[in-house]
Design an enzyme around this catalytic site. Structure first.
Site, PDB file in Angstrom:
ATOM      1  N   CYS A   1       0.993  -1.022   0.066  1.00 57.69           N
ATOM      2  CA  CYS A   1      -0.155  -0.121   0.073  1.00 57.69           C
ATOM      3  C   CYS A   1       0.684   1.328   0.033  1.00 57.69           C
ATOM      4  O   CYS A   1       2.077   1.138   0.186  1.00 57.69           O
ATOM      5  CB  CYS A   1      -0.938   0.040   1.064  1.00 57.69           C
ATOM      6  SG  CYS A   1      -0.174   0.123   2.863  1.00 57.69           S
TER       7      CYS A   1
ATOM      8  N   HIS B   1       5.961  -4.943   8.250  1.00 58.77           N
ATOM      9  CA  HIS B   1       6.138  -6.637   8.780  1.00 58.77           C
ATOM     10  C   HIS B   1       6.302  -7.409   7.726  1.00 58.77           C
ATOM     11  O   HIS B   1       5.159  -8.379   7.077  1.00 58.77           O
ATOM     12  CB  HIS B   1       4.797  -6.875   9.587  1.00 58.77           C
ATOM     13  CG  HIS B   1       4.887  -6.377  11.095  1.00 58.77           C
ATOM     14  ND1 HIS B   1       3.495  -6.272  11.962  1.00 58.77           N
ATOM     15  CD2 HIS B   1       5.854  -6.113  11.836  1.00 58.77           C
ATOM     16  CE1 HIS B   1       4.010  -5.678  12.913  1.00 58.77           C
ATOM     17  NE2 HIS B   1       5.250  -5.596  12.897  1.00 58.77           N
TER      18      HIS B   1
ATOM     19  N   SER C   1       2.261  -5.480   3.234  1.00 62.56           N
ATOM     20  CA  SER C   1       3.660  -5.337   3.532  1.00 62.56           C
ATOM     21  C   SER C   1       4.378  -6.382   2.666  1.00 62.56           C
ATOM     22  O   SER C   1       5.776  -6.430   2.976  1.00 62.56           O
ATOM     23  CB  SER C   1       3.886  -5.333   4.787  1.00 62.56           C
ATOM     24  OG  SER C   1       3.473  -6.360   5.536  1.00 62.56           O
TER      25      SER C   1
ATOM     26  N   CYS D   1       3.057   5.814   8.817  1.00 60.58           N
ATOM     27  CA  CYS D   1       2.031   5.904   7.686  1.00 60.58           C
ATOM     28  C   CYS D   1       1.227   7.165   8.128  1.00 60.58           C
ATOM     29  O   CYS D   1       0.705   7.397   9.036  1.00 60.58           O
ATOM     30  CB  CYS D   1       0.890   4.802   7.599  1.00 60.58           C
ATOM     31  SG  CYS D   1      -0.007   4.768   6.307  1.00 60.58           S
TER      32      CYS D   1
ATOM     33  N   GLU E   1       1.407  -0.595  16.167  1.00 56.36           N
ATOM     34  CA  GLU E   1       0.398   0.692  15.764  1.00 56.36           C
ATOM     35  C   GLU E   1      -0.297   1.162  16.837  1.00 56.36           C
ATOM     36  O   GLU E   1      -0.519   2.342  17.393  1.00 56.36           O
ATOM     37  CB  GLU E   1      -0.442   0.423  14.802  1.00 56.36           C
ATOM     38  CG  GLU E   1      -1.276   1.716  14.212  1.00 56.36           C
ATOM     39  CD  GLU E   1      -2.262   1.288  13.006  1.00 56.36           C
ATOM     40  OE1 GLU E   1      -1.975   0.513  12.312  1.00 56.36           O
ATOM     41  OE2 GLU E   1      -3.376   1.879  13.115  1.00 56.36           O
TER      42      GLU E   1
END
Length: 308
Positions: free
Chosen positions: A12, A41, A266, A96, A126
């Site tokens: 992404c 990851h 990822s 991000c 996160e």
């Protein structure tokens, strides 16, 4: 054997930006560059960056004085930022932008005097970063049952935010439970927070209608990759999480005429190619890419790297 590739799959925009930051930092400042936590990851990505001179650490105490330091795409707590500032470390923040957006939403809700509820997975970096960014108590919920167990009054002013690697589908039941539980509740429009996760999950649902087996390319510690495998299984299709072609088990393919492949956010495309090559070593393969949503989002690099 027919192989169908989900669209979209793999990287992404946030992952592309994070990797780009490390690579450009290595080019601009020279190795080593220190990265706190896995930048994303995926072992393949991490090993590739290690070969170029990145050193991955879990704590800033492992970073030498004055060394260029990169925060991972998952984001970090304010205490980590403060520690870096106190040590005068030159920092590049690869968080991000969608995660940063969640941080800012949480801060705004706290400023308005609302009790903040975070929908996410305990222990995920996160989630730890988000809870450490918001200047106030954060209640973490992972299920409808945990919503029902909250001891706040029904009329308490509350707000919710979500871990970005959860999709709209992942969170809708919990949000509905929160809205039923509290009379004064606010939340963001999450459709623009988790577009990549949602798109990849929708693509797997479409894939599951066509294939006998689904292979999800991704790391075992990747939250969104694991969820893609779960969605395939929930659709009644035998689904397996696979890091690369070496992990392909021919037993999974017995009796299968069609195989679907997707990849977590990822996982690089080179690993999808590696799995296809592993399938070709078993027998003849034709590959088709399914139609799906096009993603054209790009995130800006930090100013100090943008022109390098």
């Amino acid at each position: 054997m027919e192989v169908f590739l989900a669209q979209p799959r793999g990287f992404c925009a946030g992952v592309v930006r994070a990797i780009d930051i490390v690579e450009r930092a290595l080019e601009k400042y020279g190795p080593p560059v220190y990265v706190r936590h896995e930048i994303v990851h995926n072992k393949h990505v991490v090993e590739s960056l290690k070969s170029k001179g990145a050193i991955f650490v879990e704590e800033l105490s492992e970073v030498p004085a004055k060394a260029v330091t990169v925060f991972s795409a998952h984001g970090v707590a304010r205490s980590v930022e403060e520690e870096a500032a106190a040590r005068d470390l030159p920092v590049l923040n690869a968080t991000c932008p969608l995660v940063t957006k969640v941080h800012n939403q949480g801060k705004r809700y706290i400023t308005k005097g609302r009790t903040l509820i975070l929908i996410g997975h305990a222990g995920h970096p996160e989630v730890e970063g988000t809870m450490g960014q918001v200047p106030g108590p954060v209640l973490l919920v992972q299920s409808v049952e945990e919503v029902n167990a909250l001891t706040l009054p029904a009329d308490a002013p509350v707000a919710y935010i979500t871990q970005t690697t959860l999709s709209v589908d992942d969170t809708k039941d919990i949000i509905a439970a929160l809205q039923a539980r509290f009379t004064d509740i606010q939340g963001p429009d999450i459709r623009d927070i988790c577009y990549a996760t949602q798109n990849r999950q929708s693509a797997v649902r479409n894939l599951s209608k066509l294939v006998d087996v689904i292979l999800v390319v991704g790391a075992a510690n990747s939250s969104n990759s694991n969820r893609l495998r779960e969605i395939g299984t929930e659709a009644g299709v035998a689904s397996y999480l696979i890091a690369d072609g070496r992990e392909l088990n021919p037993e999974w393919l017995k009796g299968a005429r069609t195989v679907g492949i997707t990849a977590g956010a990822s996982a690089p495309e080179v690993l999808v190619d590696d799995v296809i090559e592993a399938l070709r070593r078993i027998g003849p393969v034709t590959v088709s890419v399914l139609p799906g949503r096009e993603e054209n989002i790009e995130f800006r690099l930090p100013a100090e790297l943008a022109a390098s």
